[in-house]
Design an enzyme around this catalytic site. Structure first.
Site, PDB file in Angstrom:
ATOM      1  N   THR A 144       5.631   5.795  25.512  1.00 31.13           N
ATOM      2  CA  THR A 144       6.474   4.971  24.562  1.00 31.13           C
ATOM      3  C   THR A 144       6.531   5.718  23.274  1.00 31.13           C
ATOM      4  O   THR A 144       5.981   6.465  23.051  1.00 31.13           O
ATOM      5  CB  THR A 144       5.769   3.650  24.233  1.00 31.13           C
ATOM      6  OG1 THR A 144       6.346   2.842  23.604  1.00 31.13           O
ATOM      7  CG2 THR A 144       4.379   3.682  23.645  1.00 31.13           C
ATOM      8  N   HIS A 145       7.764   5.300  22.497  1.00 28.36           N
ATOM      9  CA  HIS A 145       7.904   5.703  21.132  1.00 28.36           C
ATOM     10  C   HIS A 145       7.607   4.804  20.131  1.00 28.36           C
ATOM     11  O   HIS A 145       7.844   5.139  18.974  1.00 28.36           O
ATOM     12  CB  HIS A 145       9.310   6.369  21.023  1.00 28.36           C
ATOM     13  CG  HIS A 145       9.817   7.238  22.088  1.00 28.36           C
ATOM     14  ND1 HIS A 145      10.422   6.632  23.189  1.00 28.36           N
ATOM     15  CD2 HIS A 145       9.610   8.377  22.256  1.00 28.36           C
ATOM     16  CE1 HIS A 145      10.708   7.477  24.125  1.00 28.36           C
ATOM     17  NE2 HIS A 145      10.184   8.609  23.805  1.00 28.36           N
TER      18      HIS A 145
ATOM     19  N   GLN B  40       6.701  -0.534  34.821  1.00 30.58           N
ATOM     20  CA  GLN B  40       7.590  -0.734  33.756  1.00 30.58           C
ATOM     21  C   GLN B  40       7.246  -2.201  33.410  1.00 30.58           C
ATOM     22  O   GLN B  40       7.157  -3.060  34.142  1.00 30.58           O
ATOM     23  CB  GLN B  40       9.043  -1.054  34.430  1.00 30.58           C
ATOM     24  CG  GLN B  40       9.506   0.419  35.025  1.00 30.58           C
ATOM     25  CD  GLN B  40      10.522   0.194  35.968  1.00 30.58           C
ATOM     26  OE1 GLN B  40      10.664  -0.517  36.917  1.00 30.58           O
ATOM     27  NE2 GLN B  40      11.726   0.913  35.920  1.00 30.58           N
TER      28      GLN B  40
ATOM     29  N   ARG C 146      21.301   5.583  29.498  1.00 32.40           N
ATOM     30  CA  ARG C 146      20.235   4.701  29.424  1.00 32.40           C
ATOM     31  C   ARG C 146      19.529   5.039  27.957  1.00 32.40           C
ATOM     32  O   ARG C 146      19.155   4.357  27.342  1.00 32.40           O
ATOM     33  CB  ARG C 146      19.096   5.255  30.262  1.00 32.40           C
ATOM     34  CG  ARG C 146      19.680   4.579  31.871  1.00 32.40           C
ATOM     35  CD  ARG C 146      18.479   4.587  32.777  1.00 32.40           C
ATOM     36  NE  ARG C 146      17.928   5.636  33.324  1.00 32.40           N
ATOM     37  CZ  ARG C 146      18.303   6.533  34.190  1.00 32.40           C
ATOM     38  NH1 ARG C 146      19.510   6.209  34.654  1.00 32.40           N
ATOM     39  NH2 ARG C 146      17.934   7.648  34.302  1.00 32.40           N
TER      40      ARG C 146
ATOM     41  N   GLY D 132      10.505   0.376  30.714  1.00 29.09           N
ATOM     42  CA  GLY D 132      11.457   0.174  31.536  1.00 29.09           C
ATOM     43  C   GLY D 132      12.997   0.161  31.297  1.00 29.09           C
ATOM     44  O   GLY D 132      13.369  -0.254  30.052  1.00 29.09           O
ATOM     45  N   ALA D 133      13.863   0.969  31.760  1.00 29.46           N
ATOM     46  CA  ALA D 133      14.981   1.587  31.213  1.00 29.46           C
ATOM     47  C   ALA D 133      16.334   0.940  31.868  1.00 29.46           C
ATOM     48  O   ALA D 133      17.373   1.409  31.715  1.00 29.46           O
ATOM     49  CB  ALA D 133      15.125   2.885  31.308  1.00 29.46           C
TER      50      ALA D 133
ATOM     51  N   ARG E 271       1.719   5.947  34.690  1.00 26.58           N
ATOM     52  CA  ARG E 271       2.607   6.098  33.692  1.00 26.58           C
ATOM     53  C   ARG E 271       2.997   4.768  33.390  1.00 26.58           C
ATOM     54  O   ARG E 271       3.502   4.042  34.120  1.00 26.58           O
ATOM     55  CB  ARG E 271       3.623   6.810  33.923  1.00 26.58           C
ATOM     56  CG  ARG E 271       4.692   6.810  32.472  1.00 26.58           C
ATOM     57  CD  ARG E 271       6.077   7.678  32.926  1.00 26.58           C
ATOM     58  NE  ARG E 271       5.746   9.027  32.965  1.00 26.58           N
ATOM     59  CZ  ARG E 271       6.730   9.554  33.922  1.00 26.58           C
ATOM     60  NH1 ARG E 271       7.890   9.106  34.342  1.00 26.58           N
ATOM     61  NH2 ARG E 271       6.470  10.956  34.121  1.00 26.58           N
TER      62      ARG E 271
ATOM     63  N   ASP F  59       9.004   8.674  39.216  1.00 28.05           N
ATOM     64  CA  ASP F  59       9.534   8.040  38.323  1.00 28.05           C
ATOM     65  C   ASP F  59      10.122   6.636  38.978  1.00 28.05           C
ATOM     66  O   ASP F  59      10.069   6.432  40.353  1.00 28.05           O
ATOM     67  CB  ASP F  59      11.004   8.631  37.891  1.00 28.05           C
ATOM     68  CG  ASP F  59      11.097   9.664  36.729  1.00 28.05           C
ATOM     69  OD1 ASP F  59       9.784   9.869  36.465  1.00 28.05           O
ATOM     70  OD2 ASP F  59      11.861  10.396  36.798  1.00 28.05           O
ATOM     71  N   MET F  60      10.104   5.622  37.957  1.00 26.20           N
ATOM     72  CA  MET F  60      10.446   4.169  38.618  1.00 26.20           C
ATOM     73  C   MET F  60      11.819   4.032  38.261  1.00 26.20           C
ATOM     74  O   MET F  60      12.302   4.077  37.060  1.00 26.20           O
ATOM     75  CB  MET F  60       9.482   3.251  38.176  1.00 26.20           C
ATOM     76  CG  MET F  60       9.656   1.789  39.076  1.00 26.20           C
ATOM     77  SD  MET F  60       9.373   1.958  40.818  1.00 26.20           S
ATOM     78  CE  MET F  60       7.613   1.848  40.856  1.00 26.20           C
TER      79      MET F  60
END
Ligand code: FDA
Length: 314
Positions: free
Chosen positions: A232-233, A169, A294, A194-195, A190, A140-141
Site C-alpha cells: 500500500t501507499h 485484495q 488502473r 485491489g485495483a 501480499r 498477482d490477483m
C-alpha cells in the site's frame, strides 16, 4: 464514477489501440513502467537495489487469448530470472533482493478449454526458474472471476514450491476468510486494496469499507505465522502496519512493505533508510495499457498529469 469509467476503459480494445498508438503517452508511461525490454528491467532493478530497495518484477500483459502469447510470456520470465541470477540480483530464497510477480491471465488462465491447467503448468515453469535463481514468485490477483482459480493454482504449486506468494485484495468481502485460510507457517501473502471493480455484493464500495477490511486482514496476517507483504501507499495503513508489527512481536525480516514503481518514491526510500524491507513492484514490457489505466483510476491527480502530457504535445 471516474474510477469505474477508467476501469471500464482498461478493457476497451478501441481505446487501447488509440492510446497505445499515441507517442505522447510516453511521458506518463515512463513514470510507472520501467521500460520495454528485459535489459531495461534488469537496469532499473540494479538501480533500485543500489538504493537499498528490493524488487518484484512484472512482465506486463494480461488476458492472453493465444497459447503462443502465454508460452512467450512464460519464456520471458525464465529469461529474466536467468539474467537476474547472472547479475547477482537474486538469491537467498524468500530473502531474495529481486523476485517476480506473475498474472495468471498473462500465462493462459483465460485460454479455453484448459486455461487453468495451462496457467498452472506455465507458472510451475516460472517457479522452477525462480528456484534455480534463488528467487521467489508471487501470483498477482486479478478480477473477481480469476480469484478462485488463482487461489487453486497457488495452493497446487505450494506443494512443490512452498514459497509461492498469494495476493489478498481487501476490497473483496471474502478477504478475511482468505487471510484465515492462507495464514500458515511459511506462507507469503501480499495484502493490497485491489485495483479492479467488482459487484457490490462481492466488494466493499466505500474507501472506509476497503480500509477497514485492510486493517482487519493486516491484523490476522501479522499475528499469524506467515510472511506478510504490506502492499500500500496509504500513509495511515503504513502506520497501522508498523504498529501491528510491534504488537505482534515481528522482527524486521518477517514482513515487508511493497509499493509500485513511480508511486511515492520518497516514502519508499524513507522506509528503506529506516531499516524496513521495502520492495518495489517493477512492471516492464510493451503491453502497459491495462496497468496504466488502473494507475490512472487510483488517483485523479495522475489523470490530470496524463491529460497535461497530452495537451502539452497537442
Ligand atoms: P490508495 O489508492 O487509497 O492510495 C493511498 C495514497 O497513496 C494516495 O492518497 C496517494 O497519495 C498514493 N497513491 C496511491 N496510488 C497512487 C498512484 N497510482 N499514483 C500516485 N499516488 C498514488 N492490486 C490488485 O488488484 N492485485 C494485485 O495483485 C496487486 N498487486 C500490487 C502489488 C503492489 C506491490 C502494490 C503496491 C499494489 C498492488 N496492487 C494490486 C494495487 C493495489 O490494489 C491498489 O490498487 C494500489 O496499491 C493503490 O492502493 P493504495 O493501497 O496505495 O491506497
Amino acid at each position: 464514477m471516474l474510477r469505474r469509467t477508467l476501469l471500464a476503459a482498461s478493457a476497451s480494445t478501441r481505446l487501447r489501440t488509440a492510446i497505445t498508438a499515441a507517442a505522447l503517452t510516453r511521458n506518463v508511461v515512463d513514470r510507472f513502467v520501467a521500460g520495454e525490454t528485459t535489459a531495461d528491467a534488469v537496469a532499473v532493478t540494479t538501480r533500485l537495489l543500489g538504493e537499498g530497495l528490493l524488487a518484484s518484477l512484472d512482465h506486463l500483459g494480461e488476458d492472453t487469448t493465444e497459447p503462443e502469447h502465454a508460452a512467450a510470456a512464460t519464456q520471458e520470465y525464465e529469461t529474466l530470472l536467468g539474467l537476474l541470477a547472472a547479475a547477482g540480483l537474486s538469491g537467498g530464497g524468500t530473502a531474495s533482493p529481486a523476485e517476480v510477480s506473475v498474472k495468471p491471465t498473462a500465462v493462459g488462465l483465460r485460454l479455453s478449454p484448459h486455461g487453468e491447467k495451462t496457467a498452472t503448468e506455465n507458472i510451475a515453469r516460472i517457479c522452477a526458474a525462480a528456484q534455480a535463481a534463488g528467487a521467489t514468485v508471487t501470483i498477482d490477483m486479478e478480477d473477481c472471476e480469476a480469484v478462485e482459480p488463482t487461489l487453486r493454482i497457488a495452493a497446487d504449486l505450494r506443494a512443490e514450491f512452498p514459497w509461492v506468494g498469494s495476493v489478498v485484495q481487501s476490497y473483496l468481502r471474502r478477504s478475511e476468510r482468505d487471510c484465515a485460510a492462507l495464514a500458515e507457517a511459511g506462507a507469503r501473502v501480499r495484502l493490497c486494496k485491489g485495483a479492479y471493480s467488482a459487484p457490490a455484493d462481492e466488494a466493499f464500495t466505500s474507501a472506509r469499507g476497503v480500509d477497514g477490511s485492510y486493517a482487519r486482514c493486516l491484523r490476522m496476517l501479522m499475528s499469524g505465522p506467515g510472511y506478510t507483504m504490506v502492499a500500500t501507499h496509504d500513509p495511515r495503513l503504513i502506520r497501522i502496519a508498523s504498529a501491528q508489527a510491534v504488537r505482534s512481536g515481528r522482527g524486521r525480516g518477517s514482513f515487508e512493505f511493497q509499493m509500485l514503481y513511480g508511486v511515492r518514491p520518497a516514502e519508499q526510500r524513507r522506509l528503506a533508510e529506516a531499516g524496513q524491507r521495502m520492495r518495489v513492484y517493477v512492471p516492464y514490457g510493451g503491453d502497459w495499457y491495462g496497468y496504466l489505466m488502473r494507475r490512472l483510476a487510483e488517483r485523479p491527480a495522475n489523470l490530470a498529469f496524463f491529460l497535461r502530457a497530452l495537451a502539452s504535445r497537442g
